[in-house]
Design a protein around this motif. Structure first.
Motif, short mmCIF file in Angstrom:
data_model
loop_
_atom_site.label_atom_id
_atom_site.label_comp_id
_atom_site.label_asym_id
_atom_site.label_seq_id
_atom_site.Cartn_x
_atom_site.Cartn_y
_atom_site.Cartn_z
N GLN A 184 0.85 -1.21 0.00
CA GLN A 184 0.00 0.00 0.00
C GLN A 184 0.87 1.24 0.00
O GLN A 184 0.61 2.20 -0.71
CB GLN A 184 -0.89 0.04 1.24
CG GLN A 184 -2.09 -0.88 1.17
CD GLN A 184 -3.06 -0.63 2.32
OE1 GLN A 184 -2.76 0.10 3.26
NE2 GLN A 184 -4.23 -1.24 2.24
N PHE A 185 1.89 1.20 0.85
CA PHE A 185 2.88 2.27 0.85
C PHE A 185 4.07 1.85 1.69
O PHE A 185 3.97 0.96 2.54
CB PHE A 185 2.30 3.59 1.38
CG PHE A 185 1.58 3.48 2.69
CD1 PHE A 185 2.26 3.38 3.89
CD2 PHE A 185 0.18 3.51 2.72
CE1 PHE A 185 1.57 3.29 5.10
CE2 PHE A 185 -0.52 3.42 3.93
CZ PHE A 185 0.19 3.31 5.12
N LEU A 186 5.16 2.51 1.42
CA LEU A 186 6.38 2.35 2.22
C LEU A 186 6.66 3.74 2.79
O LEU A 186 6.87 4.70 2.05
CB LEU A 186 7.52 1.86 1.30
CG LEU A 186 8.96 1.92 1.76
CD1 LEU A 186 9.16 1.28 3.12
CD2 LEU A 186 9.86 1.20 0.75
N GLU A 187 6.60 3.84 4.13
CA GLU A 187 6.79 5.15 4.76
C GLU A 187 8.25 5.57 4.71
O GLU A 187 9.11 4.82 5.18
CB GLU A 187 6.36 5.10 6.24
CG GLU A 187 4.87 4.92 6.43
CD GLU A 187 4.51 4.71 7.91
OE1 GLU A 187 5.21 5.24 8.80
OE2 GLU A 187 3.53 4.00 8.17
N GLU A 188 8.48 6.74 4.16
CA GLU A 188 9.79 7.40 4.21
C GLU A 188 10.98 6.45 4.06
O GLU A 188 11.75 6.27 5.00
CB GLU A 188 9.91 8.19 5.52
CG GLU A 188 8.72 9.10 5.79
CD GLU A 188 9.00 10.58 5.60
OE1 GLU A 188 10.15 10.95 5.28
OE2 GLU A 188 8.04 11.37 5.77
N PRO A 189 11.16 5.88 2.86
CA PRO A 189 12.28 4.95 2.69
C PRO A 189 13.66 5.58 2.94
O PRO A 189 14.51 4.95 3.57
CB PRO A 189 12.16 4.49 1.23
CG PRO A 189 11.19 5.42 0.58
CD PRO A 189 10.32 5.95 1.66
N CYS A 190 13.85 6.81 2.46
CA CYS A 190 15.21 7.37 2.48
C CYS A 190 15.33 8.60 3.37
O CYS A 190 14.35 9.13 3.87
CB CYS A 190 15.64 7.73 1.06
SG CYS A 190 15.61 6.33 -0.05
N LYS A 191 16.56 9.06 3.50
CA LYS A 191 16.84 10.19 4.39
C LYS A 191 16.16 11.49 3.95
O LYS A 191 15.77 12.30 4.77
CB LYS A 191 18.34 10.40 4.50
CG LYS A 191 19.02 9.19 5.11
CD LYS A 191 20.26 9.52 5.89
CE LYS A 191 20.69 8.35 6.76
NZ LYS A 191 20.63 7.02 6.14
N THR A 192 16.08 11.70 2.65
CA THR A 192 15.44 12.93 2.18
C THR A 192 14.20 12.59 1.35
O THR A 192 14.09 11.50 0.78
CB THR A 192 16.39 13.77 1.31
OG1 THR A 192 16.60 13.06 0.08
CG2 THR A 192 17.73 14.01 1.99
N ARG A 193 13.30 13.57 1.25
CA ARG A 193 12.09 13.36 0.44
C ARG A 193 12.46 13.16 -1.02
O ARG A 193 11.85 12.35 -1.71
CB ARG A 193 11.17 14.58 0.57
CG ARG A 193 10.33 14.52 1.84
CD ARG A 193 9.40 15.71 1.92
NE ARG A 193 9.60 16.40 3.19
CZ ARG A 193 9.16 17.62 3.47
NH1 ARG A 193 8.48 18.31 2.58
NH2 ARG A 193 9.39 18.17 4.64
N GLU A 194 13.47 13.89 -1.48
CA GLU A 194 13.92 13.76 -2.87
C GLU A 194 14.34 12.32 -3.18
O GLU A 194 13.94 11.74 -4.19
CB GLU A 194 15.10 14.72 -3.14
CG GLU A 194 14.69 16.03 -3.77
CD GLU A 194 13.50 15.91 -4.72
OE1 GLU A 194 13.62 15.16 -5.71
OE2 GLU A 194 12.45 16.53 -4.46
N GLN A 195 15.14 11.75 -2.28
CA GLN A 195 15.60 10.37 -2.49
C GLN A 195 14.42 9.39 -2.44
O GLN A 195 14.37 8.43 -3.21
CB GLN A 195 16.62 9.97 -1.40
CG GLN A 195 17.95 10.68 -1.54
CD GLN A 195 18.87 10.43 -0.34
OE1 GLN A 195 18.45 9.90 0.69
NE2 GLN A 195 20.14 10.81 -0.48
N SER A 196 13.48 9.64 -1.54
CA SER A 196 12.32 8.74 -1.45
C SER A 196 11.48 8.81 -2.73
O SER A 196 11.00 7.80 -3.23
CB SER A 196 11.47 9.10 -0.24
OG SER A 196 12.16 8.78 0.95
#
Ligand SMILES: [Mg+2]
Length: 330
Positions: free
Chosen positions: A193-205
């Motif tokens: 359904q979703f993966l919450e905040e995978p990476c350190k920054t929103r751009e990377q996510s």
């Protein structure tokens, strides 16, 4: 006549509970009781260590100050604003006032997305007993990314009607996030359904979501000053943790903005006691009726507090219990 009382609670929790860098051995918080005529309400103010910026002591001072002004404001008949209060204080007070004014419906949504700590056998059992939509949540990013990917893939393969919510708490580098995705069969990815905040920054996510087709959700971002609720490609949901976000009105505003943008809003816990948790279930029922909330945290605690979570057999503490003491307000 307005009346109020404050209590401090301290509930032992599961010794396994790790919050960022520390073990949490007990959950502490404040219970607010307000009364006006025949109406009364309760709220819970429980800053979460490592997540809330305010301490319990700061929250206590602030709520005492606010309540004394609330008491006086009655005589001048003015409504007292919750603006500028710490999120946990604003949330707890707003719940108590909403109960007092009859604005929070009794009925709750007690269906939860069970939290899976990596033991699939345990999850099979829970899912077997689950009514309706089968959704589970897995915390990822604590161990190897490829292991996380394999577990997610295995569960999706083994249980064809399962959907997953994953939460990485910003722990992956783009390489690790890619490593995770590598192990998840592309055919199954739409059931995340979703993966919450995978990476350190929103751009990377965002880049991760674009590259893998795995939908993401904002959680930590929702609490950042520059955050705006905005639909974007591959964004499925925003996570709202009221204790960390603020007053009930502010949370409702976020929910409405999300819905207008076609996003899910997921009410989620900050490990409140059953008092706060049942209020979150009621908020979820009232304002996000089509979405399963993220409230599967009661069993981290050894007791329930004042209110019973539907179906829970944990012992219930009342205001006279040894774990609760009234705060002396001078
Ligand atoms: Mg999260």
């Amino acid at each position: 006549m307005r009346e109020y009382r404050l209590y401090k609670y301290r509930i032992p929790v599961d010794s396994q509970l790790i919050l960022r860098n520390r073990f949490l051995k007990q959950r502490e918080g404040i219970i607010v009781y307000v009364k006006c005529g025949n109406n009364e309400g309760y709220g819970e103010i429980a800053p979460l260590p490592e997540f809330s910026e305010e301490t319990l002591e700061q929250a206590k001072e602030q709520v005492i100050d606010w309540l004394s002004r609330w008491d006086k404001a009655r005589q001048c008949n003015q409504k007292l604003s919750l603006d500028g209060l710490y999120p946990s204080v604003a949330f707890g007070l707003s719940c108590a006032l909403a109960e007092l004014k009859g604005k929070l419906n009794e009925e709750g949504n007690y269906q939860v997305a069970p939290l899976c700590y990596g033991d699939p056998d345990e999850l099979y059992q829970v899912l077997d007993n689950m009514q309706g939509e089968k959704v589970a949540k897995i915390k990822v990013g604590m161990y190897e990314a490829n292991r996380d990917g394999m577990i997610a893939n295995m569960l999706l393969e083994a249980i064809p009607d399962l959907s997953l919510r994953l939460d990485a708490n910003r722990s992956w580098t783009p390489e690790k996030a890619r490593m995770f995705a590598k192990y998840v069969n592309p055919e199954y990815r739409s059931r995340i359904q979703f993966l919450e905040e995978p990476c350190k920054t929103r751009e990377q996510s965002r880049a991760f979501a674009k590259e893998t087709g795995i939908a993401i959700a904002w959680d930590e971002s929702v609490r950042e000053a520059d955050f705006k609720v905005e639909a974007e490609t591959n964004l499925a949901a925003i996570i709202i943790k009221p204790t960390l976000v603020g007053s009930l009105d502010y949370c409702i505003d976020l929910i409405q903005q999300a819905h207008q943008q076609g996003l899910k809003a997921v009410i989620s816990s900050s490990i409140e006691s059953s008092l706060g948790l049942t209020q979150l279930a009621r908020i979820a029922k009232q304002y996000t009726p089509d979405t399963i909330a993220g409230l599967d945290t009661l069993n981290l605690m050894d007791y329930q507090l004042l209110r019973v979570w539907q179906g829970s057999t944990l012992p219930l503490l009342d205001l006279n219990s040894e774990f609760i003491s009234e705060i002396n307000i001078e």
